[in-house]
Design an enzyme around this catalytic site. Sequence first.
Site, short mmCIF file in Angstrom:
data_model
loop_
_atom_site.label_atom_id
_atom_site.label_comp_id
_atom_site.label_asym_id
_atom_site.label_seq_id
_atom_site.Cartn_x
_atom_site.Cartn_y
_atom_site.Cartn_z
N PRO A 389 0.04 8.22 -3.18
CA PRO A 389 -0.99 8.71 -4.10
C PRO A 389 -1.26 10.20 -3.89
CG PRO A 389 -1.97 7.38 -2.35
CD PRO A 389 -0.50 7.24 -2.22
N VAL A 392 -2.41 13.08 -0.24
CA VAL A 392 -2.16 12.54 1.10
C VAL A 392 -1.31 13.49 1.94
CG1 VAL A 392 -2.45 10.14 0.41
CG2 VAL A 392 -0.19 11.20 0.28
N SER A 711 -0.43 -8.34 -10.22
CA SER A 711 -1.02 -8.75 -8.94
C SER A 711 -2.33 -9.51 -9.08
CB SER A 711 -1.22 -7.53 -8.04
OG SER A 711 -2.11 -6.62 -8.64
N LYS A 754 -4.86 -1.94 -0.73
CA LYS A 754 -5.71 -3.09 -1.10
C LYS A 754 -6.48 -3.61 0.12
CE LYS A 754 -2.67 -4.55 -4.88
NZ LYS A 754 -1.75 -5.57 -5.39
#
Length: 823
Positions: A389, A392, A711, A754
């Site tokens: 993402p 970073v 998902s 997650k």
Amino acid sequence: MSKQDIFDFHSAMPIINEDTEFFPLMSQQDEEEMNNEETPETLAILPLRNTVLFPGVVIPITVGRDKSIKLIKEAYKGNKIIGVVSQKDVSIEDPTFEQLNTVGTVANIIKLLQMPDGNTTVIIQGKQRFSLIEEVQNEPYIKAVVKKFEEQKHKADKEFKTLIASIREMSAQIIQLSPNIPSEASIALKNIESNSFLINFISSNMNAEMADKQKILEMDKLQERAQKVMELLMVELQMLELRNQIQSKVRTDLDKQQRDYFLNQQLKTIQEELGGNSADLEFDALQEKAKKKKWSQSVADHFDKELDKLGRMNPAAPDYSVQLNYLELLLDLPWSEFTKDNFDLKRAQRILDKDHFGLEKVKQRIVEYLAVLKLKRDMKAPILCLVGPPGVGKTSLGKSIAKALGRKYVRMALGGIRDEAEIRGHRKTYIGAMPGRIISSIKKAGADNPVFVLDEIDKVGTDHRGDPSSALLEVLDPEQNNAFYDHYVEVDYDLSNILFIATANSLSTIQPALLDRMEIIEVNGYTIEEKIEIAKKYLLPKQKENHGLQNKDINLKPALIEKVIEDYTRESGVRGLEKKIGSLVRGVATKLAMEEEYNVTLANEDIERILGAPIYDKDLYEGNEVAGVVTGLAWTSVGGDILFIESSLSPGKGKLTLTGNLGDVMKESAVIALAYLRAHAAEFGIDYTLFDNWDVHVHVPAGATPKDGPSAGVTMLTALTSAFTQRKVKQNLAMTGEITLRGKVLPVGGIKEKILAAKRANIKEIILCKSNRKDILEIKESYIKDLTFHYVTEMSEVIELALTKNKVKKPLDLTIKIAPIVN
């Protein structure tokens, strides 16, 4: 007849005979006499292919058709009166009566001439307009009944007089601007008294289409004809002015080139007198520089050939500078010129650790590369692709690698590039040709082995100018890039010594062939603990330095940094966090500059005073008092997030409604979940007839945010099962996984993000696919010590783990009896 020039003043004539040597202009009296003549009832009709005859105007016509020659000769022997009509389609060789325009002009044959080339030319003068009524014969030529064309009387008011004056003035301007019209034509215009003849004269001779001229002939009002002529003259005047501007500009450019040529010749003579020639000096300088290059024999031969070509060119020629720039580029490229690598692996490790917190896998891979290079010396540079993402540290990592290796650093932003020439360059034959950005970056680096960062490789576009991602295939293939071909350079260049590092936010948009050539390294988001450490060690000191503050001027405790992270940012990286810390530092700098008192150690109220009210609420788990509400885990471009799936039932006919701005894949997951539930209703204690008597509504909150992906499949299934059975969902439970129609649970991506989102939301248990166990093992144990993971392979296992045996306190009043629960 071919088109005449815009004006031919000799064509303006009164009623004349064949013995007239000079044709004077038509007077008002001549026009009145002509208009009072009787129009014959029948006329032999002469079709005109490329001109229109107007009353009073004299024109020459070359007659080529057999029918037309016969008509002209018979009429010339007789009363010399014929009807002249233009044909609708000029491409028709032998037009019929129906293919002629309906309005024509009575013409008087003035003279018949036999030309030396055998053609027959006839000079005719227009008399009156007529309308075709009907055909009376078509052989040997067309004869027709005609009727005089009545013209409406017009009032010569002030507006009409002004219009006529404007037409005269504009005609004079056109005569003055056009090089093909004799200046005497303006005298002819001034001497025309009749307004009607003036309009006819200009209409006949102006440079307009036949259709426009025919339209003018058919107008029964003189004022309308004058208005149309004015419009056409305006267009012609604009065209002439534009043409003259272009010719003037071209002439100016040619004059400048001639001037430059003479000046260059004089300069050359002066330089020769002083003992040297600038072109010769340039040639010698290039030759000397070439002797020092470490290029291969093939490149040396190519350079010598191009240098000889330069020597044969005139220095004043435009191509001279193009050739000179090309040779200078070849000399500026660092052919086999390398910087020395620093193989101190411990130093490299220290630099990587100092510049970036975390990213252990990436650092380990760089150290491995250095170790192999140190032992083997000639290892082909790998193509690393850092995927993760935004914020970073993917791009800045390239600088650290270059510093650790002691190599030059270059970066090429690929976002939005759509032209293949950006990668491979343009051929020298094009105006403004340049090398591609790969070669340009190497020239800028000045070494053949830089660290080359290809930033945002997933955002390369494609359009009619080519596919840049396909051009990158050669660049990023270790087996091919030792002979990279740039269209501008025209010789192979070795890229195999370059350490390419590509960065991307997502792999889904990268071409599969390009993806296959790279070694993928995932750079996951940071945990809150990691962000706090990054803020303390990197972001806060950097912002202090940027804003001129000392360490004693501001103190930010870890608890406040955590508040900033949770309440004011929502991201996987730290780019937004750095901006917020910058705002805090600026707030302190303002107080310091204005010599106002403030708390050096910032408190909660200081944070809210500077940054405002909290932007984000912490992702909190919602209770399980309502059936059909399940917590899922999602991956976004800024990191992980929790997702609530809500489902409810209402009396109906079994309709499924999906809301919440869902993508196609997510909608399909809901359809699969409902289909599986219907097929296995008995296993979950559901009467299958419920599905035909109750409508199902599935909603995902935050409806303005687009959501997609597979998902949420297990979450959809659990929510629907909970709604139909009215059984509670276990407390502090979240899940993620894709489902199939056979009842299988499949693995999904973004597990680390997650899991971190689940931890922020105070989740205690997580259900996920058994195949995702490997992703959990890669996460630091300290990050997941408070979490319990349930690994499943079947959808029935998900229901068994997620739902309690108890129903909600106020269950839905299902009119159909629910079957007993079967474990």
